[in-house]
Design an enzyme around this catalytic site. Structure first.
Site, short mmCIF file in Angstrom:
data_model
loop_
_atom_site.label_atom_id
_atom_site.label_comp_id
_atom_site.label_asym_id
_atom_site.label_seq_id
_atom_site.Cartn_x
_atom_site.Cartn_y
_atom_site.Cartn_z
N LYS A 13 40.74 47.89 44.43
CA LYS A 13 40.11 46.84 45.23
C LYS A 13 40.66 45.46 44.87
O LYS A 13 41.05 44.69 45.75
CB LYS A 13 38.58 46.84 45.04
CG LYS A 13 37.90 48.14 45.42
CD LYS A 13 36.41 48.09 45.19
CE LYS A 13 35.99 47.92 43.74
NZ LYS A 13 36.34 49.03 42.83
N ARG A 88 27.30 47.07 46.16
CA ARG A 88 27.51 48.24 45.31
C ARG A 88 26.35 49.23 45.42
O ARG A 88 26.42 50.32 44.85
CB ARG A 88 27.54 47.81 43.85
CG ARG A 88 28.79 47.15 43.41
CD ARG A 88 29.82 48.19 43.09
NE ARG A 88 30.21 48.25 41.72
CZ ARG A 88 31.11 47.43 41.18
NH1 ARG A 88 31.67 46.50 41.85
NH2 ARG A 88 31.46 47.61 39.93
N ARG A 127 45.27 49.76 32.59
CA ARG A 127 45.19 48.41 33.19
C ARG A 127 45.28 47.34 32.09
O ARG A 127 44.70 47.46 31.03
CB ARG A 127 43.88 48.24 33.95
CG ARG A 127 43.68 46.80 34.41
CD ARG A 127 42.65 46.64 35.47
NE ARG A 127 41.33 47.11 35.07
CZ ARG A 127 40.29 47.14 35.89
NH1 ARG A 127 40.44 46.78 37.16
NH2 ARG A 127 39.12 47.58 35.48
N ARG A 159 40.31 45.17 29.34
CA ARG A 159 38.88 44.90 29.54
C ARG A 159 38.05 45.82 28.66
O ARG A 159 38.39 46.99 28.48
CB ARG A 159 38.53 45.14 31.02
CG ARG A 159 38.56 43.87 31.84
CD ARG A 159 38.46 44.11 33.31
NE ARG A 159 37.34 44.94 33.74
CZ ARG A 159 37.05 45.19 35.01
NH1 ARG A 159 37.81 44.66 35.98
NH2 ARG A 159 36.04 45.95 35.35
N ARG A 170 30.89 54.40 34.47
CA ARG A 170 31.12 53.64 35.70
C ARG A 170 31.32 54.58 36.88
O ARG A 170 30.85 54.32 37.99
CB ARG A 170 32.33 52.71 35.53
CG ARG A 170 32.01 51.54 34.60
CD ARG A 170 33.25 50.84 34.11
NE ARG A 170 34.00 50.20 35.17
CZ ARG A 170 35.28 49.81 35.02
NH1 ARG A 170 35.92 50.02 33.89
NH2 ARG A 170 35.89 49.23 36.02
#
Ligand code: AP5
Length: 213
Positions: A13, A88, A127, A159, A170
């Site tokens: 996203k 969400r 990431r 992160r 998640r």
């Protein structure tokens, strides 16, 4: 154009929002980025949000509504915007509808980026992010110099919620709370589904085609 990007954590996203905002010249509204900034600054919102984010859980809906409404009141959203990570939950979609009715802002399209769950851990654990907002991947989108941002030469970091145990939480939260939005927006007749399991450029091309822009 007013767009929502929907999809799994790590589904691309943010990556696609960055490309789209250049093309459309509208701001990207990432609730995740706004919350991370609030945590960094230690604001009252950040203090409340931190424990949920660290655990890979969704921040309560009532905190998100105010944050989004405040952002939508800023002048730069007048010509359109891209929601990245909002709504969400069904409650957030209803909150958005309520805000829309009150302010006259209406969503044109919801882009659902569909990526198989088995790709998600690899995407998120690889990431690397920069404070300037740029996002990389150690394999699919490496920076030119290892650990250094191409855009601002800042130091890249991983992160806190991109660790494997938090990633699994998640994904669970996504399946339980966010997935019902696919059906919700399909019923509204504004859902565009994109195959996210292809290169970043090919996903972008399909989004452009899907939006007819
Ligand atoms: P948030 O920051 O929104 O995280 P997320 O939805 O989990 O999404 P990500 O940012 O992790 O992934 P992405 O889909 O943007 O993927 P990206 O493009 O980076 O939220 C974090 C937390 O904040 C939540 O857990 C929650 O606690 C809270 N929160 C935020 N919004 C909330 C809300 N509305 N309500 C309640 N709580 C909220 O890509 C991932 C990686 O893959 C990158 O390395 C990228 O380079 C790579 N990649 C991208 N596309 C491709 C491709 N096509 N092929 C190969 N690699 C790719």
């Amino acid at each position: 154009m007013k767009i929502i990007l929907l999809g799994k954590p790590g589904g691309g996203k943010g990556t696609q929002a960055t490309l789209l905002k250049e093309k459309l010249d509208v701001p990207q509204i990432s609730t995740g980025d706004i919350l991370r900034e609030a945590v960094k600054k230690g604001t009252p919102l950040g203090k409340k949000a931190k424990e949920y984010m660290d655990a890979g859980k969704l921040v309560p809906d009532e905190l998100i509504k105010g944050l989004v409404e405040e952002r939508l009141l800023q002048d730069d959203t007048k010509g359109g915007f891209i929601f990245d990570g909002f709504p969400r939950t069904l409650r957030q979609a209803e909150d958005l509808e309520e805000i829309s009715e009150r302010t006259g802002i209406s969503i044109d399209k919801v882009v659902y980026i569909d990526v198989p769950t088995q790709n998600i851990v690899k995407r998120l654990s690889g990431r690397r992010s920069c404070g300037c907002g740029a996002v990389y991947h150690i394999e699919s989108k490496p920076p030119k110099r290892q650990g250094i941002c191409d855009v601002c030469s800042g130091k890249l970091y991983q992160r806190d919620d991109d660790k494997e145990d938090v990633i699994n939480n998640r994904i669970e939260q996504y399946e339980a709370q966010t997935m019902p939005l696919i059906e919700y927006y399909k019923n509204e007749g504004i859902l565009v589904t994109i195959n996210g399991d292809q290169s970043i450029n090919d996903v972008f091309k399909d989004i452009i085609k899907g939006l007819g822009i």
